[in-house]
Write an enzyme that holds these catalytic residues in place. Structure first.
Site, PDB file in Angstrom:
ATOM      1  N   HIS A  73       0.488  -1.332   0.086  1.00  0.00           N
ATOM      2  CA  HIS A  73       0.162  -0.122   0.205  1.00  0.00           C
ATOM      3  C   HIS A  73       0.808   1.412   0.261  1.00  0.00           C
ATOM      4  O   HIS A  73       2.470   1.189  -0.252  1.00  0.00           O
ATOM      5  CB  HIS A  73      -1.064  -0.159   0.961  1.00  0.00           C
TER       6      HIS A  73
HETATM    7  P1  TYD Z   1      -2.076  -3.412   7.565  1.00  0.00           P
HETATM    8  O1  TYD Z   1      -2.053  -2.504   6.971  1.00  0.00           O
HETATM    9  O2  TYD Z   1      -2.821  -4.981   6.465  1.00  0.00           O
HETATM   10  O3  TYD Z   1      -0.813  -4.272   8.077  1.00  0.00           O
HETATM   11  P2  TYD Z   1       0.771  -4.587   6.856  1.00  0.00           P
HETATM   12  O4  TYD Z   1       1.118  -3.242   6.116  1.00  0.00           O
HETATM   13  O5  TYD Z   1       1.889  -4.533   7.889  1.00  0.00           O
HETATM   14  O6  TYD Z   1       0.439  -5.551   5.481  1.00  0.00           O
HETATM   15  O7  TYD Z   1      -2.618  -3.602   8.729  1.00  0.00           O
HETATM   16  C1  TYD Z   1      -3.082  -5.103   9.606  1.00  0.00           C
HETATM   17  C2  TYD Z   1      -4.172  -5.063  10.325  1.00  0.00           C
HETATM   18  O8  TYD Z   1      -3.747  -4.251  11.419  1.00  0.00           O
HETATM   19  C3  TYD Z   1      -5.565  -4.228   9.337  1.00  0.00           C
HETATM   20  O9  TYD Z   1      -7.053  -4.715  10.277  1.00  0.00           O
HETATM   21  C4  TYD Z   1      -5.595  -2.804  10.151  1.00  0.00           C
HETATM   22  C5  TYD Z   1      -5.111  -3.147  11.802  1.00  0.00           C
HETATM   23  N1  TYD Z   1      -3.493  -1.980  11.908  1.00  0.00           N
HETATM   24  C6  TYD Z   1      -3.985  -1.191  13.213  1.00  0.00           C
HETATM   25  O10 TYD Z   1      -6.073  -1.373  13.586  1.00  0.00           O
HETATM   26  N2  TYD Z   1      -3.588   0.621  13.669  1.00  0.00           N
HETATM   27  C7  TYD Z   1      -2.196   0.186  13.114  1.00  0.00           C
HETATM   28  O11 TYD Z   1      -2.059   1.439  13.189  1.00  0.00           O
HETATM   29  C8  TYD Z   1      -2.139  -0.480  11.587  1.00  0.00           C
HETATM   30  C9  TYD Z   1      -0.724  -0.232  10.963  1.00  0.00           C
HETATM   31  C10 TYD Z   1      -2.951  -1.564  11.250  1.00  0.00           C
END
Ligand code: TYD
Length: 135
Positions: free
Chosen positions: A52
């Protein structure tokens, strides 16, 4: 923040015979006010995280244990950074498509961010990122 920024930062370490200490301070060696901290661990072999970009967010990624590879794409250029040292932080700010992969089994990726979690700041579609990247 209108422009994307990617920068590898080396933090000052204070080491002696008893160990090593690395301080991180808002607006000092971290170039923003830290509003959120999260960490990623126990990542399965072969997993690719991230995938992303953000409209505004600035983050610094630090492998405080183990090793992880981070690929950043901005303005048609793609670079891969190996985070394998506790005194290195990768600043990713604004419209940068990034992936994190090749986590070692002991990897802990600490992330400092300049804002609270906000799903509206995410660009999760690569095609949308490509449109935003040329603006
Ligand atoms: P995600 O953005 O998919 O992680 P990555 O970029 O490592 O692949 O986030 C995973 C899950 O965690 C998603 O359900 C959103 C949640 N999340 C939070 O609640 N707070 C945060 O600060 C972050 C970064 C993610």
């Amino acid at each position: 923040m209108d422009t994307a920024k990617i920068q590898l930062i080396t933090f000052k370490s204070y080491g002696d015979d008893e160990g090593v200490l690395i301080p991180l301070e808002s607006e000092k060696n971290i170039p923003f006010e830290i509003k959120r901290v999260y960490y990623i661990h126990t990542v399965k072999a072969g997993a690719v995280r991230g995938k992303h970009a953000h409209y505004q967010l600035a983050q610094i990624l630090i492998a405080i244990s183990g090793c992880v590879e981070v690929t950043c794409e901005s303005k048609g250029e793609k670079h891969t950074y190996i985070l394998d040292s506790r005194d290195k932080g990768l600043l990713i700010e604004g419209m940068v498509w990034h992936t994190m992969q090749k986590f070692s089994s002991d990897a802990i990726l600490l992330v400092l961010a300049n804002d609270f979690y906000n799903e509206d700041d995410y660009v999760r579609e690569y095609d949308v990122f490509l449109e935003e990247d040329v603006k």
